[in-house]
Design an enzyme around this catalytic site. Structure first.
Site, PDB file in Angstrom:
ATOM      1  N   SER A 280       0.847  -1.193   0.000  1.00 46.32           N
ATOM      2  CA  SER A 280       0.000   0.000   0.000  1.00 46.32           C
ATOM      3  C   SER A 280       0.883   1.243   0.000  1.00 46.32           C
ATOM      4  O   SER A 280       2.062   1.184   0.345  1.00 46.32           O
ATOM      5  CB  SER A 280      -0.890   0.022   1.240  1.00 46.32           C
ATOM      6  OG  SER A 280      -0.145   0.374   2.398  1.00 46.32           O
ATOM      7  N   ASP A 281       0.306   2.368  -0.376  1.00 49.41           N
ATOM      8  CA  ASP A 281       1.004   3.632  -0.151  1.00 49.41           C
ATOM      9  C   ASP A 281       0.910   3.967   1.341  1.00 49.41           C
ATOM     10  O   ASP A 281       0.188   3.324   2.105  1.00 49.41           O
ATOM     11  CB  ASP A 281       0.412   4.738  -1.013  1.00 49.41           C
ATOM     12  CG  ASP A 281       1.440   5.809  -1.362  1.00 49.41           C
ATOM     13  OD1 ASP A 281       2.402   5.987  -0.581  1.00 49.41           O
ATOM     14  OD2 ASP A 281       1.291   6.467  -2.402  1.00 49.41           O
ATOM     15  N   TRP A 282       1.628   4.980   1.754  1.00 45.79           N
ATOM     16  CA  TRP A 282       1.785   5.347   3.169  1.00 45.79           C
ATOM     17  C   TRP A 282       0.425   5.529   3.852  1.00 45.79           C
ATOM     18  O   TRP A 282      -0.345   6.427   3.500  1.00 45.79           O
ATOM     19  CB  TRP A 282       2.607   6.627   3.250  1.00 45.79           C
ATOM     20  CG  TRP A 282       2.871   7.156   4.622  1.00 45.79           C
ATOM     21  CD1 TRP A 282       2.006   7.868   5.401  1.00 45.79           C
ATOM     22  CD2 TRP A 282       4.074   7.031   5.385  1.00 45.79           C
ATOM     23  NE1 TRP A 282       2.592   8.206   6.591  1.00 45.79           N
ATOM     24  CE2 TRP A 282       3.870   7.700   6.610  1.00 45.79           C
ATOM     25  CE3 TRP A 282       5.305   6.429   5.147  1.00 45.79           C
ATOM     26  CZ2 TRP A 282       4.849   7.785   7.595  1.00 45.79           C
ATOM     27  CZ3 TRP A 282       6.281   6.514   6.128  1.00 45.79           C
ATOM     28  CH2 TRP A 282       6.056   7.177   7.332  1.00 45.79           C
ATOM     29  N   ALA A 284      -2.281   4.107   3.541  1.00 49.08           N
ATOM     30  CA  ALA A 284      -3.479   4.023   2.699  1.00 49.08           C
ATOM     31  C   ALA A 284      -4.486   3.020   3.239  1.00 49.08           C
ATOM     32  O   ALA A 284      -5.693   3.172   3.015  1.00 49.08           O
ATOM     33  CB  ALA A 284      -3.094   3.661   1.268  1.00 49.08           C
TER      34      ALA A 284
END
Length: 754
Positions: A280-282, A284
């Site tokens: 995942s992105d930070w 997310a």
């Protein structure tokens, strides 16, 4: 028979790799049999290095979790010694001795900072892009970093979006080629080479289409547009062997991208059979609660994980929630095992189980001559010359380095080393940067020229302190070089803009310098296209430099004085006004098109009742693919080796055809041209764009030299998602351009029969 086709060496490589994978699988099977459920979920947990010493979950610190085998990856390590310290804790203190994977945003270099990706894309040079990625991998891996969150392959058509700086522009064909080049560079020929790092294609998917160009915002993309425009660069990266993919922040069809089973589990892992893992992105995963599809951490963990996210970046939700979800039956144990295997296979492929530590760097710290040479070449190839008008009997550029020549260097970005690094400069150091002022000072001293420097204004300030000094410098000069644009902090993540003008008082400064009557070269430093119609009309020469990296000044000076013949070509359309945004070359026609796209039709509407604006042309200020140099090129008519082809034969791969044009250097200097091939299809079940890029060649010609440039077209170039959502070639009329940019040229015509 097999050996006769591929050769003994290739067969030996296949056999060796096969044995290595079998050994890795056996090791992973053994580990999986020993791991507790919590230890398995620990491999799906990624924490930031800067937060590890403090409390993470309750009273547990990140370091304590590492020693318990409950952390699989660490991002943003601050030094070589930090990577080795945490690796030691994982390998020597945890029960199963599973190594950590260290990741970092190595976006356009590690210590040696190259041009921002948008600038580098304007080189259209896959070799130099691959080389910069390989060099960055060597520098990062020497510090223990074996994973980069790059390349960003989002198609971006709205320059208000700050992260347009991280990508390759607006076109999926070129974006796909660049995605492959980055993956080759980062990952090398073998992942277990200690200088190779895992690539990560991001942000999956549609993030570049955020509404209003506003960071983290909603996207609304039809499936046909998703598959035809936004997915191809990701598919190219996956086909090239990209080891990891990052899910995005945005909503897509009202479903957060980091919990979207259609794109992650369906397309990426299902249709494409992606064997790597998804991070995942930070935070997310936790942000699913803000999106409104989860009321608590457990629901956020379940939805994102079952949608296809394998590793939770920094939310710290998977670790406390997934074990209970598995025990309750809400999440199948088999799904956890699959995700863990994907991550362990990546670690095994890197050789981390056998070689978890990185040798301590030796030799002097800082940049190398090799790195500086590559950075200078990359920056020079990224420069795009947009204007070069005559002054007297010749164009203003290139400048002559004549003794006694008086040069006024004006502008706040002429001597701003931090800004030259752009956003995401990783471990870059402003002290490494050669600014334009430094480079021109060197040249002036060597050639006996007189250089006067006056900033004239700040980058974003409305104050005009120093304005008078700048005007005085211009009035007493033979030529003024004006360095304007944005601060690097105005681009990148969370740096969207509502306007595309020059910030602060820079426009007034530029107009004041032009009004002195001195010939003006405008050098633009930015991370996005800016709308500069006044400058386009009033300056003598304009060079777009983007943020060029550590060799910024040398590269720009090389171009200004003709040591380098600019060959960069735009990979984004430059608007006349923010009101035109989004603007891109491969737009669709309308039922009432403007006259300049009707080379294949007949005008039927009154001139007023056509698409466009009443106060502004609807064409860009500078189109996709555009750029000038210090020579000029001529193109012959396009030749095609077939007047008609069968759609059936094209679909089954049995038919391809060849397209060619002669390109001649008609000037007096050697130069490099980006020869571009575009198509348009008509008579199809769904409308197709006015033009689509389907090929390009980067060629260098001597004065007077002519070269025949050939392209091959087949199913890959002609197929599209039709009205039945099938990826096929359809019968119709095909128009083909071989030309210098997306707005010029005369097409050839081919019939595609059933």
């Amino acid at each position: 028979m097999r050996l006769s086709r591929i050769g003994f060496a290739a067969a030996l490589t296949i056999l060796t790799v096969g044995r290595a994978r079998a050994a890795d699988d056996a090791r992973i099977d053994s580990l999986m049999a020993q791991m507790t459920l919590e230890e398995k979920v620990g491999q799906l947990n990624q924490l930031a290095a800067g937060f590890l010493p403090g409390p993470i979950l309750g009273n547990e610190t990140g370091e304590a979790l590492v020693k318990q085998g409950l952390v699989g990856s660490v991002l943003s390590p601050e030094s070589y010694y930090q990577t080795q310290l945490y690796q030691k804790e994982a390998v020597e203190d945890s029960r199963l001795h599973i190594p950590l994977l260290f990741g970092l945003d190595v976006i356009h270099g590690y210590r040696t900072i190259f041009p921002i990706p948008l600038g580098l894309s304007c080189s259209w040079d896959m070799d130099v892009i691959e080389q910069t990625a390989r060099f960055a991998a060597r520098e990062a891996s020497a510090q223990g970093v074996r994973w980069t969150f790059s390349p960003m392959v989002d198609i971006a058509r709205d320059p208000r979006w700050g992260r347009i700086t991280e990508g390759a522009g607006e076109d999926p064909y070129l974006g796909s080629a660049i995605a492959r080049a980055y993956v080759r560079g980062y990952q090398g020929s073998r992942l277990d080479d200690p200088t190779s790092i895992l690539a990560c294609a991001k942000h999956f998917v549609g993030y570049g289409a955020v509404e209003g160009g506003r960071e983290y915002n909603t996207t609304e993309i039809s499936e046909r547009t998703l598959r035809g425009i936004y997915l191809p660069p990701f598919k190219a990266a996956v086909d090239q062997g990209c080891a990891t993919v990052m899910s995005a922040f945005n909503l897509l069809d009202e479903v957060p991208a980091s919990a979207n089973p259609f794109t992650l589990d369906g397309i990426l892992k299902g249709e494409w059979r992606f064997p790597g893992f998804v991070v995942s992105d930070w935070t997310a995963v936790r942000e699913l609660e803000q999106h409104g599809i989860a009321d608590d951490d457990a629901t956020a963990a379940r939805k994102s994980f079952l949608a296809g996210v394998d590793m939770d970046m920094e939310s710290a939700i998977f670790l406390p929630q997934l074990p209970a979800l598995v025990r309750s039956g809400a999440v199948p144990q088999a799904r956890v095992d699959e995700a863990v295997r994907r991550i362990l296979r990546a670690k095994a492929a890197l050789g981390l189980f056998d070689h978890p530590y990185t040798a301590e760097p030796s030799g002097p710290a800082g940049l190398t001559p090799e790195g500086r040479a590559l950075a200078r070449r990359a920056a020079a190839e990224s420069l795009v010359l947009l204007e070069n008008r005559p002054v007297g009997t010749d164009t203003l550029l290139p400048l002559a380095a004549a003794a006694g020549k008086k040069i006024a260097l004006i502008g706040p970005l002429a001597d701003s080393p931090r800004d030259m690094l752009g956003s995401w400069p990783c471990a870059g150091d402003p002290h490494d940067v050669v600014t334009l002022r430094q480079a021109l000072t060197e040249r002036a001293q060597a050639a006996g020229m007189r250089l006067t420097y006056a900033p004239g204004s700040g980058v974003g300030s409305a104050a005009d302190n120093g304005y008078g000094e700048a005007i005085d410098a211009a009035e007493n000069a033979d030529v003024a070089i004006v360095a304007l644009g944005e601060a690097s902090s105005a681009t990148g993540e969370a740096s969207s803009r509502s306007t595309l003008d020059l910030p602060g008082s820079q426009q007034a400064l530029l107009q004041g310098v032009v009004n002195t009557g001195v010939p003006v070269v405008l050098v633009i430093f930015s991370g996005r296209p800016l709308a500069l119609p006044w400058a386009a009309e009033n300056v003598n020469a304009m060079l777009w430099a983007w943020f060029p990296g550590v060799e910024a000044g040398h590269a720009v000076a090389d171009a200004l004085f003709g040591d380098v013949n600019p060959a960069g070509r735009l990979t984004v359309s430059v608007p006349r006004s923010v009101g035109q945004v989004p603007i891109y070359y491969d737009a669709f026609n309308t039922g009432r098109p403007r006259s300049d796209v009707l080379s294949m039709g007949t005008r039927t509407q009154d001139a007023h009742y056509v698409t466009g604006y009443i106060d502004l042309p609807d064409t860009p200020l500078y189109p996709f693919g555009y750029g000038l140099g210090y020579t000029r090129f001529g193109y012959s008519a396009v030749s095609v080796d077939a007047a008609a082809l069968s759609a059936r034969a094209l679909n089954d791969g049995s038919a391809r055809f060849h397209v060619a044009a002669d390109v001649t250097n008609q000037g007096s200097r050697e130069g490099t041209e980006i020869v571009q091939l575009y198509i348009r299809q008509r008579g199809t079940s769904v409308a197709r764009p006015d033009r689509e890029l389907k090929g390009f060649r980067r060629i260098t010609l001597r004065p007077g030299e002519t070269r025949r440039v050939d392209f091959t077209l087949g199913r890959d170039e002609l197929a599209f998602w039709n009205i039945d959502m099938k990826d096929v070639v359809e019968p119709g009329q095909l128009f083909i351009w071989v030309t210098a940019n997306s707005a010029v040229g005369v097409p050839a015509r081919v019939a595609i029969t059933p």
